[in-house]
Scaffold this motif. Sequence first.
Motif, PDB file in Angstrom:
ATOM      1  N   ILE A 149      -6.044 -12.923   1.274  1.00 43.85           N
ATOM      2  CA  ILE A 149      -4.804 -12.203   1.008  1.00 43.85           C
ATOM      3  C   ILE A 149      -4.333 -11.470   2.263  1.00 43.85           C
ATOM      4  N   GLN A 150      -3.029 -11.473   2.490  1.00 47.27           N
ATOM      5  CA  GLN A 150      -2.438 -10.836   3.658  1.00 47.27           C
ATOM      6  C   GLN A 150      -1.536  -9.657   3.285  1.00 47.27           C
ATOM      7  N   GLU A 151      -0.903  -9.720   2.101  1.00 48.76           N
ATOM      8  CA  GLU A 151       0.039  -8.671   1.701  1.00 48.76           C
ATOM      9  C   GLU A 151      -0.287  -8.207   0.279  1.00 48.76           C
ATOM     10  N   LEU A 152      -0.408  -6.888   0.117  1.00 50.86           N
ATOM     11  CA  LEU A 152      -0.720  -6.302  -1.176  1.00 50.86           C
ATOM     12  C   LEU A 152       0.248  -5.152  -1.445  1.00 50.86           C
ATOM     13  N   VAL A 153       1.048  -5.274  -2.522  1.00 47.30           N
ATOM     14  CA  VAL A 153       2.033  -4.250  -2.886  1.00 47.30           C
ATOM     15  C   VAL A 153       1.740  -3.808  -4.314  1.00 47.30           C
ATOM     16  N   LEU A 154       1.372  -2.533  -4.489  1.00 50.35           N
ATOM     17  CA  LEU A 154       1.032  -1.981  -5.801  1.00 50.35           C
ATOM     18  C   LEU A 154       1.853  -0.719  -6.018  1.00 50.35           C
ATOM     19  N   ARG A 155       2.646  -0.707  -7.094  1.00 53.97           N
ATOM     20  CA  ARG A 155       3.465   0.464  -7.399  1.00 53.97           C
ATOM     21  C   ARG A 155       3.321   0.814  -8.878  1.00 53.97           C
ATOM     22  N   ASN A 156       3.091   2.090  -9.144  1.00 54.88           N
ATOM     23  CA  ASN A 156       3.068   2.597 -10.520  1.00 54.88           C
ATOM     24  C   ASN A 156       2.130   1.794 -11.420  1.00 54.88           C
ATOM     25  N   CYS A 157       0.912   1.623 -10.949  1.00 49.14           N
ATOM     26  CA  CYS A 157      -0.126   0.928 -11.720  1.00 49.14           C
ATOM     27  C   CYS A 157      -1.309   1.879 -11.841  1.00 49.14           C
ATOM     28  N   GLY A 158      -1.179   2.861 -12.760  1.00 50.43           N
ATOM     29  CA  GLY A 158      -2.084   4.018 -12.816  1.00 50.43           C
ATOM     30  C   GLY A 158      -3.549   3.697 -12.975  1.00 50.43           C
ATOM     31  N   LYS A 159      -3.899   2.629 -13.673  1.00 47.22           N
ATOM     32  CA  LYS A 159      -5.305   2.363 -13.977  1.00 47.22           C
ATOM     33  C   LYS A 159      -5.851   1.118 -13.287  1.00 47.22           C
TER      34      LYS A 159
END
Length: 609
Positions: A562-572
Amino acid sequence: MATDSIVGDILLNVLQVAFNKLASSDFLDFFRARRLDETLQKLNVTLLSINAVINDAEKKQISEDVKAWLDAVKDAAYEAEDLLDEIDTELSKYKMEAEFQASTGKVRNIFSTASASSFDKDFESRMKKCLENLENMASEKDRLGLTEGVGAGLRMVVPNIRQSSSFLWKEGEAYNLPKMIRHFSYIRNSAEASKLLKAICEAKRLRTFLPLGRTDQDYFNMPSSVIHDLLSKLRRLRVLSFSDYSNITELPDSIGNLKHLRYLNLSGIGVKRLPDSICLLHNLQTLNLRYCVSLEKLPPDMHKLINLRNLDFSETNVREMPKQLGNLKNLQFLPSFLVGKYNETSIKQLGELNALETLSILELQNVVDPMEALEAKFKNKIHLEKLMLGWSTNDDRSFNEMHVLEKLQPHQNLKELSISNYGGIKFPFWFADNTLSNVVSLELINCKNCFFLPSLGLLPSLKSLSIIRFDTVEAIGPKFFGNSACTTPFVSLEILRFQEMVRWEEWECSDVSDAFPCLQELHIEKCPRLKEHLPAKLLSLRKLVIDECERLVASIPCAPTIQELVLRNCGKLQMEFIPPTLSNLVIMNCPQVESFLKARGVAIKSEAS
């Protein structure tokens, strides 16, 4: 010279078109009806005689006499093609009249009808003059010492490129245009160009008028007087573009006199309607009206454009198809077909359009009887590769829409399929057989009544899949993967998107660990109820986006590349490892992931780059 050969190849195409026309049965009948068999034979023989010495003439064009002879040949060949093209246009008109007469029971011979037309008044004199010019040039070849058959192949070559018939004008250059100019383009970024346009109106032999680049409306528009002059004087145009001149709010009727026109680009202009005379352009192959946002209606006689291959009026205000569009049997590209409520604008009009390659059908809610969809004969459209099916709204006619979609089963050659606003509760049987075996891209959008996703995992060619706004889907399970122990699910899939799945809670993917072997991008966005799970491993994954999935309790898949990881508003959401290939990391409001990364000294971007 290489440049001579390039330009010569263009003229070779002109000559080859002429030979093909002269050999056609329609042309033979046309000449015989006028007792001009001998003239036709002389024309053929003379063209062949000239062509036989062209290669030698190219080698000897250092001589001014040979150069002049080659120029004259080029000019005469274009003149001959113009005349033959006009005959071809008349033949198309006569055939169309004959078809109409046959449909009304009044059948007459098209060529005897033609003999009485006004076209014949000057045809014989023009043909005689054309033949005399060619015969004079053929007689000159011996005086010039030109030898037949010198060089390889049958090629017609013109002289020096500086005498070429093509011209590109740039800002700051003089307005002196070559005398024999036939193809003209210019960069339209200056008011200075308006003076040039007045000069080009005098190039009576022009075949191509093609502005380049977008207009700057603050500095440059197309004057209405120039439009009138262009259309009234340049009668030999094959290619014409007024693209993006938004100040053009009206086109004169004289556009219907451009009988040679093949390509007409009016995209982005400001017209509300087109002149009816545009339907006289029987040779037209491409009509581009895209982004004509003020356009409200197409001319009623569009069905007379029998050679039309590309018709694009997407992104306009047109809400109704012209009648009898089914007559346009050469159509290949039709990105907007609006299904009407009446027979002459119904989906049945598509039944005989078997040359279609790209098709978008809108307003499918107007198909009341599913048998009308069957009459569209989608299984016969072997050239159709890109298909979009759209309903305007999800209403209470889900049962009818299921049967309509069932009858729209495409041919197996389909490559791209998009379905939007479908109101059925499930997808038809052909989603599960080999009908979609060659589909590489599939979009299913706003199918709010479907409780389950179709079985898509066994589609062998599928590379891109988007599932958007399925409001009643609560779980995605084994059926989605295809329920086959012998085949790897989603064996070719590279991009997968789930978006705005408001009731989706569970993804049952733990029992299909071998799925998605080629997946490179996974997007899960705006799925607020999704709790579990995610695929355990995605060995080819390059990009992962998870956004607004507040209830998701899962670990990020094992993705070693993996090269790009975008995580938004994923509390758990949890993270258990840091791949060494990761180069772009964006984390927002994902506390467990943030804690994991900070404990290992990893810097986190606060927003996407």
